[in-house]
Design a protein around this motif. Structure first.
Motif, PDB file in Angstrom:
ATOM      1  N   LYS A  62       0.835  -1.201   0.000  1.00  0.00           N
ATOM      2  CA  LYS A  62       0.000   0.000   0.000  1.00  0.00           C
ATOM      3  C   LYS A  62       0.875   1.258   0.000  1.00  0.00           C
ATOM      4  CE  LYS A  62      -3.692   2.289   2.522  1.00  0.00           C
ATOM      5  NZ  LYS A  62      -4.142   2.612   3.841  1.00  0.00           N
ATOM      6  N   ASP A  63       1.923   1.245   0.819  1.00  0.00           N
ATOM      7  CA  ASP A  63       2.835   2.401   0.875  1.00  0.00           C
ATOM      8  C   ASP A  63       3.498   2.660  -0.478  1.00  0.00           C
ATOM      9  OD1 ASP A  63       2.224   2.713   3.528  1.00  0.00           O
ATOM     10  OD2 ASP A  63       4.077   1.798   4.284  1.00  0.00           O
ATOM     11  N   ILE A  64       3.909   1.604  -1.150  1.00  0.00           N
ATOM     12  CA  ILE A  64       4.549   1.745  -2.457  1.00  0.00           C
ATOM     13  C   ILE A  64       3.541   2.261  -3.486  1.00  0.00           C
ATOM     14  CG2 ILE A  64       5.581   0.442  -4.366  1.00  0.00           C
ATOM     15  CD1 ILE A  64       7.022  -1.234  -2.186  1.00  0.00           C
ATOM     16  N   ASN A  69       1.526   6.829  -6.749  1.00  0.00           N
ATOM     17  CA  ASN A  69       0.487   7.820  -7.072  1.00  0.00           C
ATOM     18  C   ASN A  69       0.984   9.240  -6.829  1.00  0.00           C
ATOM     19  OD1 ASN A  69      -1.333   5.843  -7.823  1.00  0.00           O
ATOM     20  ND2 ASN A  69      -2.248   5.703  -5.787  1.00  0.00           N
ATOM     21  N   THR A  70       1.720   9.448  -5.745  1.00  0.00           N
ATOM     22  CA  THR A  70       2.288  10.764  -5.436  1.00  0.00           C
ATOM     23  C   THR A  70       3.275  11.178  -6.530  1.00  0.00           C
ATOM     24  OG1 THR A  70       2.056  10.360  -3.067  1.00  0.00           O
ATOM     25  CG2 THR A  70       3.606  12.080  -3.724  1.00  0.00           C
ATOM     26  N   LEU A  71       4.102  10.245  -6.957  1.00  0.00           N
ATOM     27  CA  LEU A  71       5.076  10.508  -8.012  1.00  0.00           C
ATOM     28  C   LEU A  71       4.368  10.872  -9.318  1.00  0.00           C
ATOM     29  CD1 LEU A  71       8.019  10.513  -9.012  1.00  0.00           C
ATOM     30  CD2 LEU A  71       7.746   8.073  -9.472  1.00  0.00           C
ATOM     31  N   GLU A  76       2.828  14.950 -13.269  1.00  0.00           N
ATOM     32  CA  GLU A  76       1.797  15.643 -14.059  1.00  0.00           C
ATOM     33  C   GLU A  76       1.765  17.140 -13.730  1.00  0.00           C
ATOM     34  OE1 GLU A  76      -1.715  13.425 -13.106  1.00  0.00           O
ATOM     35  OE2 GLU A  76      -1.226  11.798 -14.505  1.00  0.00           O
ATOM     36  N   ARG A  77       1.901  17.460 -12.463  1.00  0.00           N
ATOM     37  CA  ARG A  77       1.916  18.865 -12.047  1.00  0.00           C
ATOM     38  C   ARG A  77       3.127  19.583 -12.657  1.00  0.00           C
ATOM     39  NH1 ARG A  77       1.844  18.242  -6.812  1.00  0.00           N
ATOM     40  NH2 ARG A  77       4.025  18.696  -6.459  1.00  0.00           N
ATOM     41  N   ASP A 103      13.896   6.553  -5.766  1.00  0.00           N
ATOM     42  CA  ASP A 103      13.485   6.008  -4.473  1.00  0.00           C
ATOM     43  C   ASP A 103      12.317   5.034  -4.642  1.00  0.00           C
ATOM     44  OD1 ASP A 103      13.598   5.869  -1.578  1.00  0.00           O
ATOM     45  OD2 ASP A 103      11.773   7.116  -1.558  1.00  0.00           O
ATOM     46  N   PHE A 104      11.367   5.424  -5.469  1.00  0.00           N
ATOM     47  CA  PHE A 104      10.204   4.572  -5.743  1.00  0.00           C
ATOM     48  C   PHE A 104      10.641   3.251  -6.370  1.00  0.00           C
ATOM     49  CE2 PHE A 104       7.014   3.300  -8.969  1.00  0.00           C
ATOM     50  CZ  PHE A 104       6.000   2.888  -8.115  1.00  0.00           C
TER      51      PHE A 104
END
Length: 171
Positions: A62-64, A69-71, A76-77, A103-104
């Motif tokens: 879940k953390d990964i 998703n954050t990445l 996109e931003r 890191d991901f």
């Protein structure tokens, strides 16, 4: 026409006798087959091992996924805002994205390696237990050979159901 001479007659009878004996022995020969993939899917011990792995690794997974998703959102931003940023801001944000991506990827690789290692450990325990049960079934039912892999097997020789039932019944 020449008939068999008498010295050959005992050899022919001996060969026929050996052939009859071999056929009788073949009728007593029992062979069985066990489908290990089915055992890994259907046996309670395999299901328990799978549930244990899911519980053990669900939080990290879940953390990964959240980090991914954050990445993605940050990337996109950055794409949207890149033209409005100064050169130094763009370079800084790009470096942050690269570091976050690295890191991901590292965390995802470590997670996969840890999961595979633990999965192999759990499956090895299931396989060892299944092999003990296969041996018990073979001894109880007087099988001469039990195969675990074959290109083709006649379903009448498949004892996988017996093994799964015995495995589920044993503690």
């Amino acid at each position: 026409m020449k008939y068999l001479s008498r010295p050959w007659l005992p050899v022919v009878f001996a060969a026929l006798s050996l052939l009859a004996h071999a056929q009788a022995q073949a009728e007593d020969f029992r062979i069985g087959f066990v489908n290990t993939d089915r055992i890994f899917r259907e046996a309670n011990t395999a299901k328990a091992a799978q549930a244990k792995l899911e519980q053990e690794f669900s939080r990290r997974e879940k953390d990964i996924a959240e980090l991914g998703n954050t990445l993605k959102a940050a990337s996109e931003r950055f794409e949207r805002e890149a033209l409005t940023l100064s050169e130094s801001q763009r370079a800084q944000r790009q470096k942050q994205l690269v570091d976050t991506e690295r890191d991901f990827q590292r965390k995802r690789r470590e997670f996969q390696e840890d999961l595979n290692s633990r999965k192999n450990e759990e499956l090895q325990q299931v396989l060892e237990r299944a092999n003990r049960v296969v041996k018990q079934v073979a001894e109880q039912e007087k099988y001469d050979v039990i195969l675990q892999e074959a290109v083709y097997i006649n379903p009448k020789h498949d004892i996988t159901d017996k093994v799964i039932k015995a495995l589920n019944a044993s503690k």
